[in-house]
Design a protein around this motif. Structure first.
Motif: not given
Length: 348
Positions: A35, A37-38, A62, A65-66, A86, A120-121, A145
């Protein structure tokens, strides 16, 4: 590949912890994503304040996301290690009526990563390959993101059918409202008017291509519609604010027989003029999330230069400063559009 990673957990409203957990195993049919960016959205803020009706704690957040593909499970095709991607965060059953009729965004058992299931964090996330959408090499992770909220806009702009040549009013100049205004133009709408009660947000909407902007603290919405579009008014009105004031503005001033689309999440029970809605034979429609084709068009529109994302990026925060990101949003509500959390700040 590391064996352990850092994962964000919101343990209760206003409380965030970071735990060291194993990097997830990549099962057959899955992709391991590093991961990058969020994005933080309005629904995340509801969770932060304990006001999201469908989220319990603890939860790893999250969903905007990217990232970069770190490993592939067996039998995965269509993506490669090192590729920018993504993630589409919907978890659907595939068996209910909406799912079996092409509307999995309305799954009767829908869960969304970061709300009803793990988001996704984390430094790494393993997801089914079907949820991974490749991004062009020249797209930044910051832009990647923002494909999720842009897909919301694309889906909303599909709801009335072909908007080419139409005159459209958008109520609310938040991130989704401004993305919808841009997407309408990308789909060929003739003219787009955006309203809000914030001059800052309206100027940003103008910068991003809105034809007309009006602050409805100072100008009556009905008069603004006629001033822009003439006596025939708007063909479509989008409510991207989601409150009784904006919905009643739409109902009271829509051309008879025209369309209103509610995109915003409505806070609480509505108190709106359904008698007027009925008397004008208005189509009150709604829009819920997105499907894969909306991601595809979102990515295409950015690549073609039809959508500006950078003006909507307000500030970056380091992963461990997740709580500070929420504090910043809380203290800068009017001028904050999209805050990005850098899980991995590198661009490689």
């Amino acid at each position: 590949m590391k064996e352990m990673m850092i994962q964000q957990v919101m343990t209760a409203p206003h409380k965030i912890e970071f735990n060291e957990v194993p990097v997830p195993e990549v099962k057959p049919g899955q992709v391991l994503v590093q991961i990058k960016r969020i994005g933080v959205c309005g629904s995340d803020i509801h969770v932060f304040h304990g006001q999201h009706p469908y989220t319990s704690y603890p939860v790893t957040q999250g969903h905007e996301v990217s990232g970069k593909v770190a490993a592939l499970g067996e039998n995965v095709t269509g993506v490669e290690v090192g590729q920018k991607v993504t993630i589409e965060p919907q978890v659907y059953c595939g068996e209910c009526y909406p799912c079996t009729h092409g509307k999995y965004n309305l799954c009767e058992n829908l869960k969304v990563m970061g709300f009803q299931t793990t988001g996704t964090a984390s430094e790494y996330v393993a997801v089914d390959a079907s949820k991974v959408t490749p991004l062009p090499d020249n797209m930044t992770y910051d832009e990647g993101a923002m494909i999720e909220p842009l897909a919301v806009a694309v889906h909303a702009c599909r709801r009335p059918g072909d908007v080419k040549g139409m005159k459209v009013a958008v109520l609310g100049a938040g991130p989704i409202g401004i993305l919808i205004a841009q997407t309408l133009k990308a789909f060929g709408a003739a003219e787009v008017m955006v309203t809000d009660v914030s001059d800052y947000r309206l100027e940003l909407a103008k910068e991003c291509g809105a034809d007309y902007i009006y602050n409805t603290k100072n100008v009556d919405f009905g008069k603004a519609v006629v001033e822009c579009f003439g006596a025939d008014k708007a063909d479509i009105i989008y409510d991207c604010a989601g409150n009784d004031i904006t919905m009643n503005q739409a109902i009271q001033n829509a051309r008879k027989g025209s369309v209103i689309i509610l995109v915003a999440v409505y806070a609480g029970m509505a108190n709106v003029d359904l008698a007027k809605l009925n008397d004008s034979e208005l189509d009150l429609n709604t829009s819920m999330m997105y499907r894969h084709e909306d991601y595809v068009d979102a990515i295409r529109f950015v690549g073609e230069g039809k959508i500006q994302l950078k003006p909507l990026m307000s500030k970056h925060f380091a992963f461990k400063d997740y709580l500070a990101a929420y504090d910043y949003i809380e203290n800068n509500r009017e001028t904050t559009m999209k805050v990005l959390v850098d899980v991995d700040p590198s661009n490689d």
